[in-house]
Write an enzyme that holds these catalytic residues in place. Structure first.
Site, PDB file in Angstrom:
ATOM      1  N   HIS A   1       0.816  -1.214   0.000  1.00  0.00           N
ATOM      2  CA  HIS A   1       0.000   0.000   0.000  1.00  0.00           C
ATOM      3  C   HIS A   1       0.855   1.272   0.000  1.00  0.00           C
ATOM      4  O   HIS A   1       0.354   2.372  -0.264  1.00  0.00           O
ATOM      5  CB  HIS A   1      -0.930  -0.001   1.228  1.00  0.00           C
ATOM      6  CG  HIS A   1      -2.290   0.545   0.926  1.00  0.00           C
ATOM      7  ND1 HIS A   1      -2.509   1.621   0.086  1.00  0.00           N
ATOM      8  CD2 HIS A   1      -3.537   0.151   1.346  1.00  0.00           C
ATOM      9  CE1 HIS A   1      -3.796   1.875   0.014  1.00  0.00           C
ATOM     10  NE2 HIS A   1      -4.452   0.993   0.764  1.00  0.00           N
TER      11      HIS A   1
ATOM     12  N   ARG B   1       6.523 -37.238 -62.285  1.00  0.00           N
ATOM     13  CA  ARG B   1       6.936 -36.930 -60.916  1.00  0.00           C
ATOM     14  C   ARG B   1       6.684 -38.093 -59.967  1.00  0.00           C
ATOM     15  O   ARG B   1       5.552 -38.516 -59.771  1.00  0.00           O
ATOM     16  CB  ARG B   1       6.230 -35.676 -60.415  1.00  0.00           C
ATOM     17  CG  ARG B   1       6.713 -35.215 -59.044  1.00  0.00           C
ATOM     18  CD  ARG B   1       6.453 -33.754 -58.783  1.00  0.00           C
ATOM     19  NE  ARG B   1       6.962 -32.867 -59.818  1.00  0.00           N
ATOM     20  CZ  ARG B   1       8.235 -32.515 -59.958  1.00  0.00           C
ATOM     21  NH1 ARG B   1       9.153 -33.005 -59.158  1.00  0.00           N
ATOM     22  NH2 ARG B   1       8.591 -31.692 -60.935  1.00  0.00           N
TER      23      ARG B   1
ATOM     24  N   HIS C   1       9.602 -42.609 -68.385  1.00  0.00           N
ATOM     25  CA  HIS C   1       8.499 -43.034 -69.255  1.00  0.00           C
ATOM     26  C   HIS C   1       8.188 -44.517 -69.082  1.00  0.00           C
ATOM     27  O   HIS C   1       7.158 -44.989 -69.524  1.00  0.00           O
ATOM     28  CB  HIS C   1       8.852 -42.795 -70.730  1.00  0.00           C
ATOM     29  CG  HIS C   1       9.035 -41.358 -71.089  1.00  0.00           C
ATOM     30  ND1 HIS C   1       8.018 -40.579 -71.549  1.00  0.00           N
ATOM     31  CD2 HIS C   1      10.125 -40.555 -71.031  1.00  0.00           C
ATOM     32  CE1 HIS C   1       8.464 -39.353 -71.786  1.00  0.00           C
ATOM     33  NE2 HIS C   1       9.744 -39.320 -71.464  1.00  0.00           N
TER      34      HIS C   1
ATOM     35  N   SER D   1       5.386 -38.108 -72.797  1.00  0.00           N
ATOM     36  CA  SER D   1       5.722 -36.844 -72.139  1.00  0.00           C
ATOM     37  C   SER D   1       4.489 -35.992 -71.874  1.00  0.00           C
ATOM     38  O   SER D   1       4.466 -35.196 -70.946  1.00  0.00           O
ATOM     39  CB  SER D   1       6.709 -36.041 -73.001  1.00  0.00           C
ATOM     40  OG  SER D   1       7.972 -36.666 -72.994  1.00  0.00           O
TER      41      SER D   1
ATOM     42  N   LEU E   1       1.433 -34.683 -70.373  1.00  0.00           N
ATOM     43  CA  LEU E   1       0.794 -34.954 -69.087  1.00  0.00           C
ATOM     44  C   LEU E   1      -0.646 -35.420 -69.266  1.00  0.00           C
ATOM     45  O   LEU E   1      -1.396 -34.875 -70.082  1.00  0.00           O
ATOM     46  CB  LEU E   1       0.818 -33.692 -68.219  1.00  0.00           C
ATOM     47  CG  LEU E   1       2.201 -33.195 -67.799  1.00  0.00           C
ATOM     48  CD1 LEU E   1       2.088 -31.835 -67.128  1.00  0.00           C
ATOM     49  CD2 LEU E   1       2.870 -34.183 -66.874  1.00  0.00           C
TER      50      LEU E   1
ATOM     51  N   ASP F   1      -1.387 -31.365 -59.643  1.00  0.00           N
ATOM     52  CA  ASP F   1      -2.528 -30.477 -59.419  1.00  0.00           C
ATOM     53  C   ASP F   1      -2.834 -29.599 -60.634  1.00  0.00           C
ATOM     54  O   ASP F   1      -3.984 -29.468 -61.054  1.00  0.00           O
ATOM     55  CB  ASP F   1      -2.308 -29.608 -58.175  1.00  0.00           C
ATOM     56  CG  ASP F   1      -0.997 -28.839 -58.186  1.00  0.00           C
ATOM     57  OD1 ASP F   1      -0.991 -27.660 -57.810  1.00  0.00           O
ATOM     58  OD2 ASP F   1       0.029 -29.419 -58.575  1.00  0.00           O
TER      59      ASP F   1
ATOM     60  N   ALA G   1      -1.915 -30.066 -63.805  1.00  0.00           N
ATOM     61  CA  ALA G   1      -2.296 -30.874 -64.966  1.00  0.00           C
ATOM     62  C   ALA G   1      -3.735 -31.363 -64.842  1.00  0.00           C
ATOM     63  O   ALA G   1      -4.490 -31.389 -65.810  1.00  0.00           O
ATOM     64  CB  ALA G   1      -1.343 -32.065 -65.104  1.00  0.00           C
TER      65      ALA G   1
ATOM     66  N   ASN H   1       1.805 -30.062 -55.211  1.00  0.00           N
ATOM     67  CA  ASN H   1       2.990 -29.414 -54.640  1.00  0.00           C
ATOM     68  C   ASN H   1       2.941 -27.896 -54.819  1.00  0.00           C
ATOM     69  O   ASN H   1       3.936 -27.207 -54.612  1.00  0.00           O
ATOM     70  CB  ASN H   1       4.277 -29.996 -55.233  1.00  0.00           C
ATOM     71  CG  ASN H   1       4.401 -29.735 -56.731  1.00  0.00           C
ATOM     72  OD1 ASN H   1       3.514 -29.133 -57.336  1.00  0.00           O
ATOM     73  ND2 ASN H   1       5.494 -30.174 -57.323  1.00  0.00           N
TER      74      ASN H   1
END
Length: 524
Positions: free
Chosen positions: A144, A371, A410, A436, A438, A473, A475, A506
């Site tokens: 205080h 990939r 391939h 090749s 996609l 994603d 493609a 990705n």
């Protein structure tokens, strides 16, 4: 907000001095039981606590407690404390008035969290229905000579407001801990007071339907960016429900296998099912039987996988990671289409193949772009590492068509997958060769699968060759052949009984970000 609460009284040369420390060195009173059953109290401090966010403070708190219990505190931990907190509530004390320590102007006491005395004999269900909650008592013992009573009272009032969530207190805590949700808001209970109001049972069903429809919008499917995930349709306040309803039980009509559930448990199942690291979007399906089939498998109480299962998944991830790391280290500068960042596709394919053996399929046929192809060849189809590494070193089959150095990406292959949990269960697995361009493999694989099914010739129940297509994603969203192939899926002359599609996202479509690659939320 109240710097004076962190000050201290001292005497220098016989004269009173008001000391204002530079930092808040926050003392914690720690109760330590001794081997002989007696107890000792130590007060160690978290230095410069005002500079920390909640995560930093929590880490400092845990460190102090851990070292105190291990008897590893140093003299530095005990010096310079400016304000302390004691918590007699841990042993059931409602509140106490602790004595001040030299060099400190205040000590805060925390009592037990309990129901008010007049309600402690009541049935828990009655307490929940009446919206009676537990309370906690905070006391401020202050000097205080330097701190006024009104100032201490205002300090406690501010603590009360923050603990109820004012000024975004819990939002800051969640943000600091990187919890991607909004906290529950304190507000008065909402009661149904007159005829014509929608009762809470109906509102709970609304919440369940909202999560089924939009829960995927709160799912954590982006590991690269932290953000608070919220949607107004999934906020219980928008449905006329509050935190006081969390422990009340409502009829749910078989949801999660239950007839009655507390709202807290309902939200737990919904968030685990729709808003964790898997988002499920399916309410556009027009067949109610299909929707119910999915719900029965999605809306289940969370169960930890068995230890052997966890170890198996970890082993698959390790194998995928080690393969890419070796190629990167051994063949520096070689053109690679790595699976890095998408290694989880290996245990996903593993799970599909295990299910294939469980359901007696004849074969699983896979189609994919470049990939991750070598990883799939090695870790799913069992192609030898020696052969793959030989292809990196230029040892190509002279009978194959030579290309630009990515011929190995391939190539197809065939193999046999053995169920790791049932040694006698196995299934044939094949990977189609790929050009090749996609996604061109999509209709090719479906044709291969349909031809194999026709040769097996089991009639309407003969979809025993399962097609699995892996996509990128960008493609998937950008190549027209994807939609064209999907449009063939239900036609009698082309159908294969369904395809498992795995999209590896990705977030980079060669050189394109998702924002510049598509107009839809998802690539699918």
């Amino acid at each position: 907000d109240f710097p004076n609460m962190n000050s201290a009284y001292a005497e220098v040369d016989g004269k009173p001095v008001h000391i204002q420390p530079e930092h808040v060195n926050f003392g914690l009173a720690i109760d330590l039981p001794k081997p002989d059953g007696s107890r000792s109290l130590v007060v160690a401090s978290i230095k410069a606590a005002e500079e920390m966010d909640f995560a930093g403070f929590w880490a400092g708190y845990e460190d102090i407690i851990r070292r105190a219990r291990a008897n590893k505190l140093t003299m530095e931990d005990f010096t310079g404390t400016t304000i302390s907190l004691t918590n007699p509530g841990t042993i059931g004390t409602n509140h106490s008035v602790p004595r001040l320590t030299a060099g400190q102007g205040a000590i805060i006491g925390v009592g037990a969290m309990e129901y008010p005395a007049e309600f402690q004999g009541m049935n828990p269900d009655a307490l929940t229905e009446m919206a009676v909650s537990k309370t906690i008592t905070l006391t401020s013992t202050y000097d205080h000579r330097i701190i006024q009573g009104a100032e201490s009272g205002d300090f406690l009032r501010r603590l009360h407001a923050l603990l109820l969530g004012e000024d975004g207190f819990y939002d800051d805590v969640f943000r600091s801990l990187r919890i991607p949700y909004t906290p529950v808001r304190w507000m008065p209970d909402v009661r149904i007071t007159r005829e014509g109001q929608i009762d809470k049972e109906a509102r709970v069903i609304e919440v369940i339907e909202a999560y089924r429809r939009n829960g995927h919008l709160m799912a954590d499917t982006d590991p690269l960016e932290y953000k608070v995930r919220t949607h107004p349709d999934l906020d219980i306040l928008e449905h006329g429900l509050t935190l006081w309803d969390l422990d009340r039980k409502f009829p749910v009509g078989g949801f999660a296998g239950e007839r009655l559930m507390a709202l807290r448990d309902i939200l737990g199942v919904l968030r685990n099912s729709y808003c964790r690291t898997v988002g499920v979007e399916y309410m556009h399906i027009t067949d109610p039987e299909e929707r119910e089939w999915l719900q029965q498998r999605i809306e289940v109480k969370h169960e930890q996988p068995e230890r052997e299962k966890q170890k198996h998944v970890l082993g698959r991830l390790n194998a995928a990671e080690a393969f890419e790391t070796f190629l990167q280290t051994k063949y520096v500068g070689q053109k690679r289409f790595s699976l890095e960042g998408g290694e989880s596709v290996i245990p996903i394919l593993d799970e599909v193949l295990i299910a294939g053996t469980d359901h007696g399929l004849d074969e699983v046929a896979i189609g994919m772009a470049h990939r991750g192809r070598l990883n799939v060849l090695a870790n799913v189809l069992g192609k030898s590492y020696a052969k793959i590494f030989g292809e990196f070193e230029g040892n190509m089959d002279p009978g194959s068509v030579q290309g630009s150095g990515d011929v190995k990406y391939h190539l197809g292959a065939t193999g046999t997958f053995r169920n790791p949990f049932k040694p006698d269960a196995e299934i044939a697995v094949s990977l189609a060769s790929n050009p090749s361009h996609l996604e061109t493999v999509n209709p090719v694989l479906e044709g291969i699968v349909r031809a194999k099914q026709d040769m097996i010739d089991k009639g309407e129940g003969g979809f025993t060759v399962l097609p699995v297509l892996l996509h990128g994603d960008s493609a998937f969203a950008g190549q027209g052949v994807v939609a064209e192939t999907l449009n063939l899926s239900q036609l009698r002359g082309y159908r294969t009984g369904g395809t498992v599609h795995v999209v590896i996202n990705n977030q980079v479509g060669f050189t394109t970000s998702p924002a510049a690659a598509r107009s839809s939320l998802y690539s699918t």
